[in-house]
Design an enzyme around this catalytic site. Structure first.
Site, PDB file in Angstrom:
ATOM      1  N   PHE A 138      -1.276   0.615   3.740  1.00 29.74           N
ATOM      2  CA  PHE A 138      -0.431   1.224   2.705  1.00 29.74           C
ATOM      3  C   PHE A 138      -0.365   2.728   2.925  1.00 29.74           C
ATOM      4  CE2 PHE A 138       0.588   3.181  -1.341  1.00 29.74           C
ATOM      5  CZ  PHE A 138       1.720   2.465  -1.688  1.00 29.74           C
ATOM      6  N   ASP A 223      -5.172   8.276   7.497  1.00 32.50           N
ATOM      7  CA  ASP A 223      -4.664   8.420   6.135  1.00 32.50           C
ATOM      8  C   ASP A 223      -5.867   8.283   5.204  1.00 32.50           C
ATOM      9  OD1 ASP A 223      -3.735   8.015   3.573  1.00 32.50           O
ATOM     10  OD2 ASP A 223      -2.057   6.727   4.160  1.00 32.50           O
ATOM     11  N   LYS A 252      -4.291  12.059  -3.454  1.00 33.06           N
ATOM     12  CA  LYS A 252      -4.958  11.565  -4.668  1.00 33.06           C
ATOM     13  C   LYS A 252      -5.962  12.525  -5.337  1.00 33.06           C
ATOM     14  CE  LYS A 252      -3.743   6.807  -4.517  1.00 33.06           C
ATOM     15  NZ  LYS A 252      -3.326   6.092  -3.323  1.00 33.06           N
TER      16      LYS A 252
END
Ligand SMILES: *Cc1c(COP(=O)(O)O)cnc(C)c1O
Length: 398
Positions: A138, A223, A252
């Site tokens: 993702f 990532d 995040k």
């Protein structure tokens, strides 16, 4: 009911992109949040691995509020000081030499895709633009990041996607090596697949990927949007596996709840970006950068990270004991404070049962309960969370 009213109003005017849980949150403090009826919840999701220092962290709030009164936005046409200090700290604590700032995970993954293509173009000429990505990965919802995401359920209706991505199974070095045969410039992966269900790399996988990248002249892009910034008990998850990437993306938890993303790279790779090649109007504005700088000072403290590892081991051991007693739990896996409980059945009802009992978690891939508590969670809160989980699993699967 008041709460129902907000939800009804939202459902009339807000685009229906989320299957939201029926909860209107109005306040947070540490690992707890409150709904509009005053009910308290233990938050084991931390806004999806965002509020790593907990909700409404006093130091971060005070620093951002003070900066809010001084200077909020200038654009990147000018230098601002919090941005410089934050970049220096990120560089000092990582493999990287340079940072580009944007506002979200998807956005910095877009930046990483552009950076790798540009670097390969300048180094090798045209034809090496493919990025090898992992199945079940993702990387975000914008078109480039979506094209890099190895789950076709997210692609439905949006094709054609951006060309130039090749997918191989996570943990399959032979497939990866084979994929390098056609015009590749980079390998992109999450060190631990978060949204994909807390999938950990096999021993030696990341080191093997690094070797292949070196042999074939490919960039290794990690990532770490979900796994970075202390989540796994190291500042960055790749540190557990003894590999150094060439490029890393963060978002995040970077500003503990305010939107920020960072793209980090080695000097050599970063040289591919020159004035005019990439930009962000909001990137590293003074308020966000001040919040991030304050949060990073706490997250990067070795004692803080050691405590995360200790609490993570504790949570993992307790969850494993619980799992042994319950046949519905197939596997418990995680590292630091990212944990997944794979069930043999759908997990949505367990999420609801937990919420009714005052614990917030989520379920990914249909049957994997995911735990991402704030890193400041206490042992008592872990005990309480697992008690509620046990009661909820018992209620749903008697
Ligand atoms: C959440 C996430 C993203 C996307 O971040 P946004 O800020 O929602 O765009 C990208 N990569 C990983 C690994 C993520 O967990």
């Amino acid at each position: 009911m008041l709460s129902q009213n907000w939800m009804e109003r939202a459902d009339k005017v807000v685009m229906q992109t989320y299957g939201r849980q029926p909860l209107v949150l109005v306040k947070g403090e540490g690992c707890r949040v409150w709904d509009d009826a005053g009910k308290e919840y233990l938050d084991f999701l931390a806004g999806l691995a965002v509020c790593n220092l907990g909700h409404a962290h006093p130091e971060v709030a005070a620093a951002a509020a003070a900066q809010m009164r001084q200077l909020v936005h200038t654009s990147n046409i000018y230098y601002t000081t919090p941005m410089v200090e934050l970049a220096e700290e990120l560089v000092r604590h990582s493999f990287a030499d340079r940072v580009f700032f944007a506002n979200s995970g998807a956005e910095v993954n877009e930046g990483a895709i552009k950076l790798c293509r540009k670097y390969a173009r300048e180094r090798y000429g045209p034809g090496r633009h493919n990025i090898i990505s992992m199945r079940n990965s993702f990387h975000g919802r914008t078109l480039g990041a979506l094209s890099a995401t190895g789950q076709d359920k997210f692609w439905q209706g949006f094709e054609p996607l951006l060309p130039g991505f090749i997918f191989v199974p996570f943990n399959d070095l032979a497939a990866l090596e084979k994929a390098t045969e056609v015009g590749a410039c980079a390998v992109l992966l999450e060190p631990i697949q978060g949204e994909g269900g807390v999938c950990l790399p096999d021993p030696g996988f990341l080191a093997g990927v690094r070797q292949i990248c070196d042999k074939k002249g490919l960039l290794l892009v990690v990532d770490e949007v979900q796994t970075g910034l202390g989540r796994t008990g190291r500042l960055f998850a790749h540190e557990h596996y003894g590999v150094k990437p060439d490029v890393m993306t963060l978002a995040k938890a970077l500003a503990n709840g305010l939107p920020m993303g960072a793209l980090l790279a080695t000097e050599q790779v970063a040289q591919a970006f020159v004035p005019g090649t990439h930009a962000s109007t909001f990137g590293a504005g003074p308020v966000i950068a001040t919040a991030a700088k304050t949060a990073f000072g706490i997250l990067s403290n070795p004692d803080f990270l050691a405590a995360v590892r200790e609490k993570g081991d504790y949570l993992g051991q307790k969850a494993a004991v619980l799992a042994k007693k319950l046949p519905v739990v197939k596997e418990v896996r995680g590292l630091g404070l990212i944990w997944g409980l794979e069930l043999t059945q759908e997990g949505g009802a367990v999420v609801n049962a937990c919420r009714e009992r005052g614990l917030l978690i989520n379920c990914t891939q249909g049957n994997i309960l995911r735990f991402l508590p704030p890193l400041v969670v206490s042992q008592e809160e872990i005990d309480r969370g697992l008690e509620i989980l046990a009661a909820s699993l018992g209620a749903v699967f008697p």
